[in-house]
Design an enzyme around this catalytic site. Structure first.
Site, short mmCIF file in Angstrom:
data_model
loop_
_atom_site.label_atom_id
_atom_site.label_comp_id
_atom_site.label_asym_id
_atom_site.label_seq_id
_atom_site.Cartn_x
_atom_site.Cartn_y
_atom_site.Cartn_z
N CYS A 1 -0.26 4.06 2.32
CA CYS A 1 0.06 3.84 3.73
C CYS A 1 1.54 4.08 4.00
O CYS A 1 1.91 4.69 5.01
CB CYS A 1 -0.26 2.41 4.16
SG CYS A 1 -1.79 1.75 3.50
N ASP A 2 2.38 3.54 3.15
CA ASP A 2 3.80 3.43 3.50
C ASP A 2 4.74 4.29 2.67
O ASP A 2 5.94 4.34 2.95
CB ASP A 2 4.24 1.95 3.39
CG ASP A 2 3.48 1.08 4.38
OD1 ASP A 2 3.09 1.61 5.43
OD2 ASP A 2 3.29 -0.11 4.11
N CYS B 1 0.83 -1.20 0.00
CA CYS B 1 0.00 0.00 0.00
C CYS B 1 0.87 1.25 0.00
O CYS B 1 1.46 1.60 1.02
CB CYS B 1 -0.90 -0.02 1.24
SG CYS B 1 -1.88 1.45 1.44
#
Ligand code: NAP
Length: 322
Positions: free
Chosen positions: A136-137, A133
């Protein structure tokens, strides 16, 4: 056999939020959360974009917090997988092995799973450089070099998104043709930070001994030539699959298996069965949108039950909580 007001199937942000709202509405929900509860957040590292956690939080910790909050208001949990459901008549029936549970309403919150490459070395470095993701990261890879694997719109989108942080993004795909829309491929090709590497597959993720991603061993699919590539991050973007195998013969779904809900509602085609979170959303797929959807599901179930008990006006006037 006891018939509950509500069973929630699934233990991720959507399921736990549904359980929290339902528990506070005295529906005494049973959450069949899955043997591996927590969902996709259990394989991400730090979550920095969930409102309220101003300093960030580890994915598993956040899920434990969600769970505890639902438990505080009386939600009960079965930490095992549902094996069969029968939504053809009411009360609805849900089995965990031989154990049968019955309920007037069911909220399906089984989520989706990011497709994995299927390598042992990939599993060992999840959350330590291997991620699924970019939203997200991505921010953890400022000025680093990263690899995105995949040839669909997700891979193009993730590669483009990662250029905001990374110094270089290598897009590895197993074919020379792309499933992604042409406009997305063109945008990625034109970006100065993105380099395409095709037709290559990932044979091994390197760095297991140091518990930190060091690079990838690739193989050219046409020539069989191996290639080692150093990298700081591997973003696997080869699609998601909704966890809907148990429901496909009973609930309406699209051609990819995602459950279909009525517009601006969590209702499925079976009155009293609701679907929330990634199991019915392949567009947003964020913890915060899944949680919002879980809240909607609990309110929908609550109103459905109240209407059924003969208080439709009261149901419609049910106070909306913040
Ligand atoms: P997808 O379209 O199914 O593409 C998956 C890609 O991963 C394919 O290129 C596939 O290769 C590759 N792949 C699958 N398994 C692999 C494996 N084991 N090893 C290596 N490569 C593998 O999935 P998606 O990109 O997530 O898109 C899903 C849907 O959402 C699509 O309809 C897409 O258009 C839509 N979407 C739209 C947008 C947008 O419009 N902005 C953004 C994201 C997603 P092959 O092609 O060789 O099979």
């Amino acid at each position: 056999m006891e018939t509950r007001d509500l069973i929630v199937i699934g233990g991720g942000p959507a399921g736990y939020t549904a359980a929290l709202y339902a528990a506070r509405a005295n529906l005494e929900p049973l959450v069949i959360e899955g043997f591996q509860w927590g969902g996709q957040l259990m394989i991400t590292s730090e979550v920095e974009n969930y409102p309220g956690y101003a300093d960030g939080v580890m994915g598993p910790q956040m899920m434990a917090d969600f769970r505890r909050q639902a438990e505080r208001f009386g939600a009960e949990f079965v930490t095992d997988d549902v094996t069969k459901v029968d939504f053809s008549e009411r009360p609805f029936r849900v089995w965990v092995g031989d154990e049968e549970h019955r309920a007037r309403t069911v909220i399906v919150a089984t989520g989706a799973s990011a497709r994995q490459l299927g390598l042992d070395s990939e599993l060992k470095l999840q959350g330590r450089g291997v991620t699924y993701c970019a939203t997200c990261d991505g921010a953890f890879y400022r000025d680093r070099e990263v690899v995105v694997v995949g040839g669909g719109d997700s891979a193009m989108e993730e590669a483009l998104f990662l250029t905001r942080f990374a110094s270089k993004v290598t897009l590895v795909h197993r074919r020379d043709e792309f499933r992604a829309s042409q406009i997305m491929v063109d945008r990625a090709r034109e970006h100065e930070k993105i380099e395409f590497l095709t037709p290559y597959v990932v044979e091994e993720v390197l760095g297991v001994a140091e518990s930190k991603l060091a690079g990838l061993r690739l193989r050219n699919v046409e020539t069989d030539e191996p290639l080692e590539l150093e990298t700081d991050g591997l973003f696997v973007a080869i699609g998601h699959d909704p966890n809907t195998g148990l429901f496909l013969d009973q609930l309406d779904h699209d051609e990819n298996g995602y459950l279909v809900t009525s517009p601006r509602s969590t209702e499925t085609n079976v009155p009293g069965v609701f679907a929330v979170g990634d199991v019915q959303d392949h567009v947003y797929r964020q913890a915060v949108t899944a949680a919002g959807s879980g809240c909607m599901g609990a309110l929908d179930a609550e109103r459905f039950l109240a209407a059924e008990e003969g208080h439709p006006h009261e149901a419609l006037a049910a106070p909306r909580e913040a």
